[in-house]
Design a protein around this motif. Structure first.
Motif: not given
Lengths: 273, 351
Positions: A124-128
């Motif tokens: 999720l973090f990498l996507t955000l």
């Protein structure tokens, strides 16, 4: 014959990263490009041995390989931990819903994670952060039992913290001599001033006990039931809403989840067990 | 659709056997089970007066089957067309439930669908409902209304065969030389028989009346102690879920064979302790009463919300198979009575 949803595609483990004494990340190359949305999960098969559900920890932007971070917790995960590079595996999925990223746009994204729960959170973090300007902030509060138990140490203690718009605080239950950050359970680093609650979403993922107390704390701060996204990990087996093992009240976690708002599941007892 | 008459079922059976595998009922003590027709056994076809004690699901969703193979995917299996003779209205409605699950768009189970397409359903009317049958309370009855290929009703002088599908109609047309016209006399006899069976069912279940829809009763009784009390007699044999024609929980497990790795699919039971347990040891339904509640909620509430139909067909198989003292009808009755006790106006009526 219809497509056989029980048939995994073949894959190979090309690298294994030791994250902590009990957690390893496996870099898996599927035979075909594998698309998924962040928060969705896959069923990873060790041929002849067993299958278990995991949410990939890598960015969905990368489709030619994926990373799966696994804690040694049961029979299949212990066997996976004993695997070497080159091990053939099977992959089914992706299954379930992902995080509704578009609903997060323009808001503070408040991410609370613990232990191996950082695995879905990393994806999720990498996507955000790929589009970090679309969000008011990406505010992370992560916990682990000891400094050694943190996974993704290199990025967690380094590069992630240098990203504009990202704020990360860490805590451990038990510190060692070198630890300079907070000591205490993850709720001790949550503060109502961290984000603009009215214009925020919270994402919680971690051990059940941590998810429970983090959720209660967020509610106490004034987060609405619909603002809290929980990544529920139940005994997902078939992945397609039939076999029944992952049922949480009326929901099949594999198909209707694994991401739920607290509002959806709060009426059921034992959701944290 | 045609409705025809025969004096003797044997030529009819031979015609079916000529086209496909046939499973037909065999009586063991007071129960029926299905057995594959074998020309050498010479066993006569008999009409089962009630449903078999085994569920129809075993024909579509076998106890154990190979679901995937490594490293090469599974070749489609050649499933021969097959007929099941002696299914009942409750069986048809249980197949309707399974269809919802296994043919759901984008989540199709290819093995189920393969068998479903190959299955030729021959139902028969129930002439003597069992004491455990309560289909009439769950929206069913002693004879099939739709969903069959052929339905057979026994009358004094022979059998009425009615087509319920294109497949069935074509079968009757193809073998028209076997049949004669079903006259009004036999049709009215059938009607009378059906009414008698219906009356019998209603008498048997006269006590099983609810003041609210079952879904509402179960949902409002979520916190009831009845589940824990009832579970106290459960010996966790899981027979209720095995014989239940709509229970469809399964378990995937991997096996090593000599020249391949396989993934197997096998029936499982939500009444089993470790059913929902995860690797870390957490288990949302450690307590037996919670598992019983979940079973009831799934049957009477969750499934209905998701698929629009009830997941209990009132066949009573779980009542017959019960090793403890959990009787699905009694549990519903207790929940209903408890709810009435709590209510205002309804409580007065109950007293």
């Amino acid at each position: 014959m219809n497509k056989n949803l029980y048939q995994p595609i073949n894959g190979e483990i090309i690298d294994i990263i030791e994250e902590s004494p009990t957690i390893k990340s496996f870099v898996v190359v599927p035979e075909n490009d594998f698309k998924f949305e962040t928060g969705q999960f896959v069923e990873l098969t060790l041929p002849g041995e067993g299958e278990a559900p995991f949410t990939p920890s890598s960015s969905p932007a990368v489709t030619e390989k994926m990373e799966i971070t696994i804690m040694k917790a049961g029979r299949v995960t212990a066997l996976l931990h004993a695997c070497q590079k080159g091990q053939k595996v099977g992959i089914r999925g992706p299954y379930g819903n992902g995080y509704p990223i578009e609903d997060f746009v323009g808001k503070d994204v408040y991410i609370v994670g613990g232990g191996v729960g950082l695995a879905p959170i990393r994806s999720l973090f990498l996507t955000l952060v790929d589009r970090v300007k679309d969000f008011k902030s990406v505010t992370c509060r992560f916990g682990a039992r000891t400094p050694e138990d943190f996974i993704y140490k290199n990025t967690l203690f380094g590069s992630w913290r240098k990203i504009d718009g990202v704020d990360i605080k860490l805590t451990v239950d038990n510190a060692d001599g070198k630890w300079t950050e907070n000591v205490g359970v993850v709720t001790t680093i949550l503060s109502p001033g961290d984000v603009d609650i009215k214009n925020s979403v919270a994402v919680v993922c971690g051990p059940p006990i941590m998810m429970k107390f983090a959720t209660l704390k967020l509610l106490e701060f004034g987060f609405g039931d619909k603002q809290i996204y929980l990544s529920m990990e139940k005994n997902m087996s078939c992945g397609i809403g039939k076999c029944g093992h992952c049922m949480l009240g009326q929901y099949y976690v594999c198909k209707d989840g694994p991401v739920f708002t607290y509002d959806q599941i709060k009426k059921y007892p034992n959701i944290w067990d | 659709m045609q409705t025809v008459f025969v004096n003797d079922l044997e030529p009819f059976l031979s015609a079916v056997v000529g086209q496909m595998d046939v499973y037909y009922p065999r009586k063991i003590d007071s129960h029926y089970v299905f057995e594959k027709y074998n020309s050498s056994s010479n066993r006569k076809l008999e009409i089962n007066n009630i449903r078999a004690c085994t569920p129809a699901k075993e024909f579509l969703f076998p106890l154990r089957e190979l679901a995937a193979v490594f490293p090469e995917p599974l070749e489609p299996r050649d499933i021969r067309p097959f007929a099941v003779f002696g299914l009942k209205d409750c069986d048809l409605r249980s197949i309707e439930v399974l269809d919802k699950v296994f043919t759901e768009k984008d989540f199709e189970d290819p093995f189920y669908i393969e068998r479903r397409e190959k299955m030729f359903i021959i139902t028969t009317d129930c002439s003597e409902p069992a004491a455990s049958c309560f289909c009439n309370v769950m929206g069913g009855g002693p004879f099939a209304r739709d969903g069959f290929d052929l339905n057979i009703s026994q009358v004094e002088t022979g059998f009425i065969i009615e087509a319920g599908s294109k497949k069935g109609d074509e079968f009757l047309a193809k073998h028209s030389q076997l049949f004669s016209e079903a006259g009004n006399d036999v049709l009215s006899e059938r009607q009378k028989n059906r009414e008698t069976a219906q009356k019998q069912l209603e008498e048997n279940n006269a006590e099983l009346k609810f003041d609210a829809p079952v879904q509402e009763i179960v949902e409002k009784s979520y916190d009831s102690d009845v589940y824990d009390e009832e579970a106290a007699t459960c010996v966790e044999c899981q027979a209720c879920t095995r014989v239940c024609p709509t229970c469809h929980c399964f378990y995937l497990y991997d096996t090593k064979q000599k020249d391949y790795f396989g993934k197997m699919k096998m029936w499982d039971s939500c009444m089993r302790l470790a059913y929902a347990q995860v690797a870390g040891g957490e288990n949302p339904r450690k307590v037996l009463g919670d598992r019983l509640r979940h079973r009831f909620m799934h049957k009477f509430s969750f499934f209905l919300d998701r698929y629009g139909i009830n997941m209990c067909v009132g066949c009573g198989r779980c009542v017959d198979a019960e090793s403890g003292e959990v009787d699905i009808r009694e549990v519903l009755k207790k929940l209903s009575q408890e709810l009435l006790g709590k209510g205002g106006k309804k409580a007065e009526v109950a007293q």
